[in-house]
Design a protein around this motif. Structure first.
Motif, PDB file in Angstrom:
ATOM      1  N   TYR A   1      -4.787   1.555   4.538  1.00 59.59           N
ATOM      2  CA  TYR A   1      -3.467   1.578   5.169  1.00 59.59           C
ATOM      3  C   TYR A   1      -3.605   1.707   6.689  1.00 59.59           C
ATOM      4  CZ  TYR A   1       1.336   2.990   6.196  1.00 59.59           C
ATOM      5  OH  TYR A   1       2.604   3.062   6.711  1.00 59.59           O
TER       6      TYR A   1
ATOM      7  N   LEU B   1      -0.074  12.029   2.428  1.00 57.62           N
ATOM      8  CA  LEU B   1      -1.524  11.936   2.276  1.00 57.62           C
ATOM      9  C   LEU B   1      -2.198  13.267   2.577  1.00 57.62           C
ATOM     10  CD1 LEU B   1      -2.061   8.434   3.930  1.00 57.62           C
ATOM     11  CD2 LEU B   1      -2.381   9.008   1.513  1.00 57.62           C
TER      12      LEU B   1
ATOM     13  N   PHE C   1      -7.134   8.019  -3.339  1.00 64.21           N
ATOM     14  CA  PHE C   1      -6.080   8.126  -2.329  1.00 64.21           C
ATOM     15  C   PHE C   1      -6.673   7.998  -0.921  1.00 64.21           C
ATOM     16  CE2 PHE C   1      -3.312  10.352  -5.540  1.00 64.21           C
ATOM     17  CZ  PHE C   1      -2.244   9.478  -5.435  1.00 64.21           C
TER      18      PHE C   1
ATOM     19  N   GLN D   1      -7.291   4.368  -0.206  1.00 69.80           N
ATOM     20  CA  GLN D   1      -6.046   3.676   0.125  1.00 69.80           C
ATOM     21  C   GLN D   1      -5.565   4.048   1.528  1.00 69.80           C
ATOM     22  OE1 GLN D   1      -3.658   4.879  -3.306  1.00 69.80           O
ATOM     23  NE2 GLN D   1      -3.695   2.760  -4.040  1.00 69.80           N
ATOM     24  N   ALA D   2      -5.753   5.316   1.910  1.00 67.52           N
ATOM     25  CA  ALA D   2      -5.336   5.761   3.241  1.00 67.52           C
ATOM     26  C   ALA D   2      -6.126   5.035   4.329  1.00 67.52           C
ATOM     27  CB  ALA D   2      -5.518   7.271   3.370  1.00 67.52           C
TER      28      ALA D   2
ATOM     29  N   LEU E   1       0.830  -1.211   0.000  1.00 69.74           N
ATOM     30  CA  LEU E   1       0.000   0.000   0.000  1.00 69.74           C
ATOM     31  C   LEU E   1       0.862   1.257   0.000  1.00 69.74           C
ATOM     32  CD1 LEU E   1      -2.804  -1.031   2.518  1.00 69.74           C
ATOM     33  CD2 LEU E   1      -3.133  -0.416   0.115  1.00 69.74           C
ATOM     34  N   SER E   2       1.916   1.239   0.805  1.00 65.27           N
ATOM     35  CA  SER E   2       2.818   2.398   0.857  1.00 65.27           C
ATOM     36  C   SER E   2       3.426   2.679  -0.510  1.00 65.27           C
ATOM     37  CB  SER E   2       3.911   2.147   1.892  1.00 65.27           C
ATOM     38  OG  SER E   2       4.868   3.175   1.876  1.00 65.27           O
TER      39      SER E   2
ATOM     40  N   TYR F   1       1.552   6.397  -7.170  1.00 65.32           N
ATOM     41  CA  TYR F   1       0.483   7.189  -7.766  1.00 65.32           C
ATOM     42  C   TYR F   1       0.678   8.689  -7.499  1.00 65.32           C
ATOM     43  CZ  TYR F   1      -2.259   3.038  -8.893  1.00 65.32           C
ATOM     44  OH  TYR F   1      -2.700   1.866  -9.441  1.00 65.32           O
ATOM     45  N   ALA F   2       1.165   9.018  -6.278  1.00 61.63           N
ATOM     46  CA  ALA F   2       1.383  10.427  -5.945  1.00 61.63           C
ATOM     47  C   ALA F   2       2.454  11.042  -6.823  1.00 61.63           C
ATOM     48  CB  ALA F   2       1.763  10.557  -4.474  1.00 61.63           C
TER      49      ALA F   2
ATOM     50  N   LEU G   1       4.613   9.001   5.361  1.00 63.94           N
ATOM     51  CA  LEU G   1       3.450   8.756   4.512  1.00 63.94           C
ATOM     52  C   LEU G   1       2.260   9.626   4.915  1.00 63.94           C
ATOM     53  CD1 LEU G   1       2.932   6.901   2.094  1.00 63.94           C
ATOM     54  CD2 LEU G   1       1.816   5.306   3.651  1.00 63.94           C
TER      55      LEU G   1
ATOM     56  N   ILE H   1       0.727   4.119  -2.935  1.00 61.57           N
ATOM     57  CA  ILE H   1       0.419   5.525  -2.673  1.00 61.57           C
ATOM     58  C   ILE H   1       1.541   6.426  -3.181  1.00 61.57           C
ATOM     59  CG2 ILE H   1       0.076   7.225  -0.844  1.00 61.57           C
ATOM     60  CD1 ILE H   1      -1.323   4.976   0.762  1.00 61.57           C
ATOM     61  N   ARG H   2       2.781   6.034  -2.893  1.00 61.27           N
ATOM     62  CA  ARG H   2       3.918   6.832  -3.343  1.00 61.27           C
ATOM     63  C   ARG H   2       3.999   6.879  -4.878  1.00 61.27           C
ATOM     64  NH1 ARG H   2       8.047   7.899   0.349  1.00 61.27           N
ATOM     65  NH2 ARG H   2       7.675   7.102   2.449  1.00 61.27           N
TER      66      ARG H   2
END
Length: 349
Positions: free
Chosen positions: A186, A162, A179, A182-183, A136-137, A143-144, A158, A140-141
């Protein structure tokens, strides 16, 4: 029918193949049964030796057959393979199991209790949650970064990433919603991981052997608990070197003609347990390399070999020390670490 002294049992989800021999090693039983019929068959059979591969659900089946009065022996699949003739099928697998168990030097896997398997679930679930958190981390990274948002390495960074995503109007609304999803996942994984780690730490503190093993440099609560849960009876090994060899931390031996040829580590045994020992040894090597603190042999080894090779050699030594503590009931004595024989150096990969 002659008295059956040993039965090779090839298992599967629904079908079980039996191969039995008498005292003269003559075949007296070849039978194919369903799960229910198999248990009914053994319930009526006089107590005998039943040999199975140490595979999925084998420990449960071993406990059930043990309740019926039979002696169950589990063999690692790689040790059975040489005894299975070509054109493999269930019958030949059962025959190979029966033949392998007749060898006097055959090694067996101890049958685990239900409580031991429940404890092992703590390690397995924790490993799965850690992998999911990392996944997941990274998602997120990744996609960001597509929207020009980056942050320094580390799980603690992280949350700020977010927050930046939530406050950045340049990020499309649909992306911000994803996002946020996902947060939430997470955060859920983090909470579940904390719960599992609390249970694992409580198990470690309640186990005297695990607490003693955690005194070894490079061995923390997770590694100590894994050694107690995963390692078989340490008294089954004649020496600490054999214990380290069981975990694949000794060099591969391919010597011939009086010439010694040692290669990379064998990578035998439990991969996760070996990984924990090497990671713990790596932290000790890092301190020895940067601050010069540690056993003299390790500091000298680092002058000649890479840190990775030194970590594997130290992991080998940690395994030997763990075996010593497990077999003697002693506590760790740091002063004796320097005096132990140097572990053989093998390539890590």
């Amino acid at each position: 029918m002659s008295q059956i002294i040993r039965i090779g049992l090839d298992t599967s989800k629904y079908i079980f193949q039996l191969h039995g021999v008498d005292a003269s090693e003559s075949v007296v039983l070849r039978k194919r049964l369903t799960r229910k019929a198999m248990l009914d068959f053994f319930a009526k059979l006089p107590p005998t030796v039943v040999v199975m591969e140490a595979c999925g659900a084998a420990h449960h089946l071993a406990r059930e057959l043990g309740k019926l009065g039979h002696t169950v022996k589990l063999i690692a699949p790689q040790l059975v393979k040489p005894y299975v003739t070509r054109n493999k099928n269930d019958g030949r697998d059962a025959e190979g199991l029966c033949e392998a168990s007749s060898r006097p030097r055959m090694r067996y896997v101890p049958v685990k209790t239900a409580e031991q398997q429940a404890a092992l679930m703590l390690l397995g679930v924790r490993e799965q949650l850690v992998a999911r958190r990392t996944q997941l981390s990274n998602m997120i990274r990744g996609y960001a970064a597509e929207f020009g948002l980056t942050v320094a390495r580390g799980l603690d960074k992280l949350a700020s990433l977010l927050t930046s995503i939530e406050q950045d109007d340049s990020v499309p609304e649909q992306a911000r919603e994803l996002f946020a999803m996902q947060a939430r996942e997470y955060a859920r994984v983090q909470e579940e991981l904390k719960t599992i780690e609390a249970k694992l730490l409580a198990w470690h503190r309640a186990n005297a052997l695990s607490r003693r093993l955690a005194q070894i440099p490079g061995v923390g609560p997770v590694t100590a608990a894994a050694l107690v849960m995963k390692a078989p009876d340490p008294h089954a090994f004649r020496s600490g070197r054999l214990f380290a060899a069981w975990m694949g931390l000794t060099p591969r031996d391919h010597s011939t003609g009086g010439k010694t040829r040692l290669g990379k580590i064998t990578r035998a045994g439990d991969e996760r347990l070996r990984q924990l020992l090497v990671v713990g040894a790596t932290s000790v090597v890092k301190v020895a390399k940067t601050k010069g603190q540690g056993p003299a042999w390790l500091i000298e080894l680092l002058k000649r070999k890479s840190a990775k090779l030194a970590a594997v050699a130290l992991a080998n030594k940690i395994a030997r020390i763990a075996w010593k503590l497990m077999t003697t009931g002693e506590t760790f004595d740091g002063a004796r670490l320097v005096g132990l024989a140097k572990a053989p150096v093998a390539a890590a990969a």
